[in-house]
Design a protein around this motif. Structure first.
Motif, mmCIF file in Angstrom:
data_model
loop_
_atom_site.group_PDB
_atom_site.id
_atom_site.type_symbol
_atom_site.label_atom_id
_atom_site.label_comp_id
_atom_site.label_asym_id
_atom_site.label_seq_id
_atom_site.Cartn_x
_atom_site.Cartn_y
_atom_site.Cartn_z
ATOM 1 N N THR A 67 0.809 -1.220 0.000
ATOM 2 C CA THR A 67 0.000 0.000 0.000
ATOM 3 C C THR A 67 0.842 1.270 0.000
ATOM 4 O O THR A 67 0.298 2.364 -0.155
ATOM 5 C CB THR A 67 -0.950 0.008 1.212
ATOM 6 N N ALA A 68 2.151 1.146 0.179
ATOM 7 C CA ALA A 68 3.033 2.328 0.171
ATOM 8 C C ALA A 68 3.427 2.658 -1.266
ATOM 9 O O ALA A 68 4.592 2.529 -1.660
ATOM 10 C CB ALA A 68 4.256 2.065 1.035
ATOM 11 N N GLY A 70 2.316 5.229 -4.994
ATOM 12 C CA GLY A 70 1.714 6.474 -5.452
ATOM 13 C C GLY A 70 2.269 7.662 -4.694
ATOM 14 O O GLY A 70 3.247 7.569 -3.969
ATOM 15 N N ALA A 71 1.615 8.810 -4.858
ATOM 16 C CA ALA A 71 2.055 10.021 -4.155
ATOM 17 C C ALA A 71 1.704 9.909 -2.674
ATOM 18 O O ALA A 71 0.625 9.401 -2.323
ATOM 19 C CB ALA A 71 1.387 11.243 -4.763
ATOM 20 N N PRO A 72 2.593 10.371 -1.780
ATOM 21 C CA PRO A 72 3.906 10.963 -2.020
ATOM 22 C C PRO A 72 5.053 9.955 -2.032
ATOM 23 O O PRO A 72 6.212 10.328 -2.089
ATOM 24 C CB PRO A 72 4.055 11.913 -0.837
ATOM 25 N N PHE A 73 4.729 8.657 -1.959
ATOM 26 C CA PHE A 73 5.775 7.645 -1.866
ATOM 27 C C PHE A 73 6.680 7.627 -3.096
ATOM 28 O O PHE A 73 7.827 7.187 -3.015
ATOM 29 C CB PHE A 73 5.147 6.263 -1.664
ATOM 30 N N ASP A 74 6.163 8.117 -4.217
ATOM 31 C CA ASP A 74 6.960 8.060 -5.447
ATOM 32 C C ASP A 74 8.182 8.969 -5.403
ATOM 33 O O ASP A 74 9.077 8.853 -6.249
ATOM 34 C CB ASP A 74 6.093 8.380 -6.669
ATOM 35 N N VAL A 75 8.257 9.886 -4.427
ATOM 36 C CA VAL A 75 9.446 10.737 -4.303
ATOM 37 C C VAL A 75 10.257 10.391 -3.055
ATOM 38 O O VAL A 75 11.222 11.083 -2.729
ATOM 39 C CB VAL A 75 9.070 12.240 -4.293
ATOM 40 N N VAL A 76 9.873 9.332 -2.354
ATOM 41 C CA VAL A 76 10.610 8.870 -1.175
ATOM 42 C C VAL A 76 11.614 7.814 -1.629
ATOM 43 O O VAL A 76 11.278 6.936 -2.417
ATOM 44 C CB VAL A 76 9.645 8.270 -0.130
ATOM 45 N N PRO A 77 12.865 7.869 -1.161
ATOM 46 C CA PRO A 77 13.846 6.853 -1.546
ATOM 47 C C PRO A 77 13.533 5.520 -0.863
ATOM 48 O O PRO A 77 13.845 5.325 0.318
ATOM 49 C CB PRO A 77 15.182 7.440 -1.073
ATOM 50 N N MET A 78 12.920 4.608 -1.578
ATOM 51 C CA MET A 78 12.441 3.362 -1.001
ATOM 52 C C MET A 78 12.330 2.315 -2.102
ATOM 53 O O MET A 78 12.274 2.655 -3.294
ATOM 54 C CB MET A 78 11.066 3.579 -0.360
ATOM 55 N N PRO A 79 12.293 1.030 -1.754
ATOM 56 C CA PRO A 79 12.044 0.010 -2.775
ATOM 57 C C PRO A 79 10.649 0.192 -3.367
ATOM 58 O O PRO A 79 9.720 0.635 -2.675
ATOM 59 C CB PRO A 79 12.135 -1.308 -1.988
ATOM 60 N N ARG A 80 10.496 -0.177 -4.619
ATOM 61 C CA ARG A 80 9.201 -0.067 -5.290
ATOM 62 C C ARG A 80 8.495 -1.421 -5.290
ATOM 63 O O ARG A 80 9.091 -2.441 -5.617
ATOM 64 C CB ARG A 80 9.386 0.442 -6.720
ATOM 65 N N HIS A 81 7.241 -1.397 -4.916
ATOM 66 C CA HIS A 81 6.448 -2.625 -4.888
ATOM 67 C C HIS A 81 6.170 -3.097 -6.310
ATOM 68 O O HIS A 81 5.771 -2.308 -7.170
ATOM 69 C CB HIS A 81 5.134 -2.366 -4.152
ATOM 70 N N LEU A 82 6.373 -4.370 -6.544
ATOM 71 C CA LEU A 82 6.140 -4.944 -7.872
ATOM 72 C C LEU A 82 4.900 -5.818 -7.913
ATOM 73 O O LEU A 82 4.019 -5.617 -8.744
ATOM 74 C CB LEU A 82 7.368 -5.758 -8.301
ATOM 75 N N ARG A 83 4.814 -6.798 -7.016
ATOM 76 C CA ARG A 83 3.672 -7.709 -7.009
ATOM 77 C C ARG A 83 3.480 -8.250 -5.602
ATOM 78 O O ARG A 83 4.415 -8.285 -4.807
ATOM 79 C CB ARG A 83 3.901 -8.893 -7.966
ATOM 80 N N SER A 84 2.264 -8.691 -5.325
ATOM 81 C CA SER A 84 1.959 -9.373 -4.068
ATOM 82 C C SER A 84 1.039 -10.547 -4.354
ATOM 83 O O SER A 84 0.332 -10.582 -5.376
ATOM 84 C CB SER A 84 1.274 -8.433 -3.066
ATOM 85 N N ALA A 85 1.053 -11.508 -3.458
ATOM 86 C CA ALA A 85 0.158 -12.660 -3.567
ATOM 87 C C ALA A 85 -0.149 -13.173 -2.170
ATOM 88 O O ALA A 85 0.676 -13.060 -1.255
ATOM 89 C CB ALA A 85 0.790 -13.759 -4.413
ATOM 90 N N GLU A 86 -1.335 -13.724 -1.993
ATOM 91 C CA GLU A 86 -1.725 -14.381 -0.752
ATOM 92 C C GLU A 86 -2.331 -15.734 -1.081
ATOM 93 O O GLU A 86 -3.012 -15.889 -2.102
ATOM 94 C CB GLU A 86 -2.742 -13.543 0.031
ATOM 95 N N ASP A 194 11.618 -1.540 4.525
ATOM 96 C CA ASP A 194 10.639 -2.155 5.431
ATOM 97 C C ASP A 194 9.458 -1.235 5.737
ATOM 98 O O ASP A 194 9.382 -0.619 6.801
ATOM 99 C CB ASP A 194 11.314 -2.605 6.723
ATOM 100 N N TRP A 195 8.515 -1.219 4.827
ATOM 101 C CA TRP A 195 7.352 -0.345 4.948
ATOM 102 C C TRP A 195 6.129 -1.073 5.496
ATOM 103 O O TRP A 195 4.985 -0.704 5.223
ATOM 104 C CB TRP A 195 7.063 0.300 3.595
#
Length: 277
Positions: A67-68, A70-86, A194-195
Motif C-alpha cells: 500500500t506504500a 503512489g504520491a507521495p511515496f513516489d518521491v521517497v527513496p524506497m524500494p518499489r512494490h512490484l507484485r503481491s500474492a496471498e 521495510d514499509w
C-alpha cells in the motif's frame, strides 16, 4: 522461533518464486523473531514472505509494503512494490495465510544490523538531506486510515510507563514510516526499507525512533536531534519521543537490548523535565 518455521518459510519462498516466475538468487535473510524470510531473486528483485494465522493476517501490519505506493511515496527513496500474492496453507492442523511481496532490489547495505546502532558510522551530509527530504514528503500523505500508533493507546502507554499525562488536543499527527531505525536505512546511498508498519503517528515519531536507535552512539543521536529539531522540539515531538522511548523499553522488557535501558530513560527524564514538569 523454531527451525521448523524457518524451514517452512524457506519452502514458501520457493513457492512464491514459482508464482511470480522468478528464480531465487542468494542467501535468505530472516526478519526479527523469524516473522519473515526474504531473498534476492532474478531481475534482480527482493522477495519477502510471511505466514500468520488468519486473525493476524490483516490490518496495518499485513499489507504495508503493497500500500506504500503512489504520491507521495513516489518521491521517497524506497524500494518499489512490484507484485503481491496471498494463499492459504496449513501447519500442524492450524490454518495459515501466506503473504508474498516482490520489490525492487536495493544494492546498498543497511547502516545498522538491528534495532540499535552499535558501531560508528560516517554518513555524508547528502545522506541526511535525502532522509530529511524523504520524510518531509511522507509527512504530506493523507487519505489513509493506517496507524502506527493510536491516540488513546499512546496516551495510556505514556501514562502507565512514565506517569505523564498527555493532552491529546495538543498533539499533531502525521504519516510516518513507523519503524525508522538504522537497520532500515541503507548507506552511503539512502534507501528507506521495510514499509510494513507505516501510518499515522505523533508528529516527529520517525525522528524520535531514529534517535532511540542511535542511543548508544551519542554523536549520531545528536545529529538526529539536530537534523529534526524543528519537529522534535515541540509538544508533539515531546510526545513522539516518549512514545519512541516506550517502544524501546518494551524491547528491554522482553530481554532485548538491555544496554539501551539507561540511556533511553535519561532521554525520557530530559523530555519530562522540559515539557511536562
Amino acid at each position: 522461533m523454531s527451525d521448523e518455521r524457518r524451514d517452512r518459510l524457506a519452502g514458501l519462498l520457493a513457492e512464491a518464486a514459482d508464482r511470480f516466475g522468478v528464480t531465487l538468487d542468494g542467501e535468505p535473510v530472516r526478519g526479527s523473531y523469524d516473522r519473515t524470510l526474504a531473498v534476492r531473486t532474478s531481475g534482480p528483485a527482493w522477495l519477502r514472505v510471511t505466514a500468520q494465522e488468519p486473525q493476524w493476517a490483516q490490518g496495518e501490519y499485513w499489507d504495508g509494503i503493497a500500500t506504500a505506493t503512489g504520491a507521495p511515496f513516489d518521491v521517497v527513496p524506497m524500494p518499489r512494490h512490484l507484485r503481491s500474492a496471498e494463499w492459504a496453507a496449513r501447519w500442524d492442523d492450524v490454518d495459515q495465510v501466506v503473504r508474498a511481496d516482490l520489490m525492487t532490489f536495493v544494492d546498498q547495505p543497511a547502516v545498522g544490523t538491528g534495532l540499535v546502532l552499535d558501531h560508528p558510522v560516517d554518513l555524508p551530509d547528502t545522506w541526511w538531506a535525502a532522509l530529511r527530504s524523504g520524510l518531509d514528503a511522507l509527512r504530506t500523505a493523507t487519505g489513509t486510515d493506517r496507524r502506527v500508533l493510536r491516540p488513546e493507546e499512546t496516551r495510556e502507554a505514556i501514562r502507565s510507563r512514565f506517569g505523564v499525562e498527555i493532552d491529546l488536543g495538543r498533539v499533531e499527527w502525521e504519516v510516518a514510516h513507523g519503524d525508522l531505525h538504522f537497520g532500515n536505512l541503507t548507506g552511503p546511498r539512502l534507501t528507506i526499507l521495510d514499509w510494513e508498519y507505516w501510518g499515522w503517528a505523533p508528529a516527529g515519531y520517525d525522528a524520535a525512533v531514529l534517535a532511540c536507535s542511535a542511543v548508544l552512539r551519542s554523536d549520531v543521536a545528536a545529529r538526529v536531534r539536530a537534523e529534526f529539531a524543528d519537529v522534535l522540539d515541540t509538544c508533539s515531538g515531546a510526545v513522539a519521543r516518549l512514545a519512541a522511548a516506550d517502544k524501546y523499553l518494551r524491547l528491554v522488557d522482553i530481554g532485548a537490548y538491555p544496554e539501551v535501558a539507561g540511556p533511553v530513560r535519561r532521554q525520557v527524564e530530559d523530555v519530562v523535565r522540559e515539557w511536562f514538569a
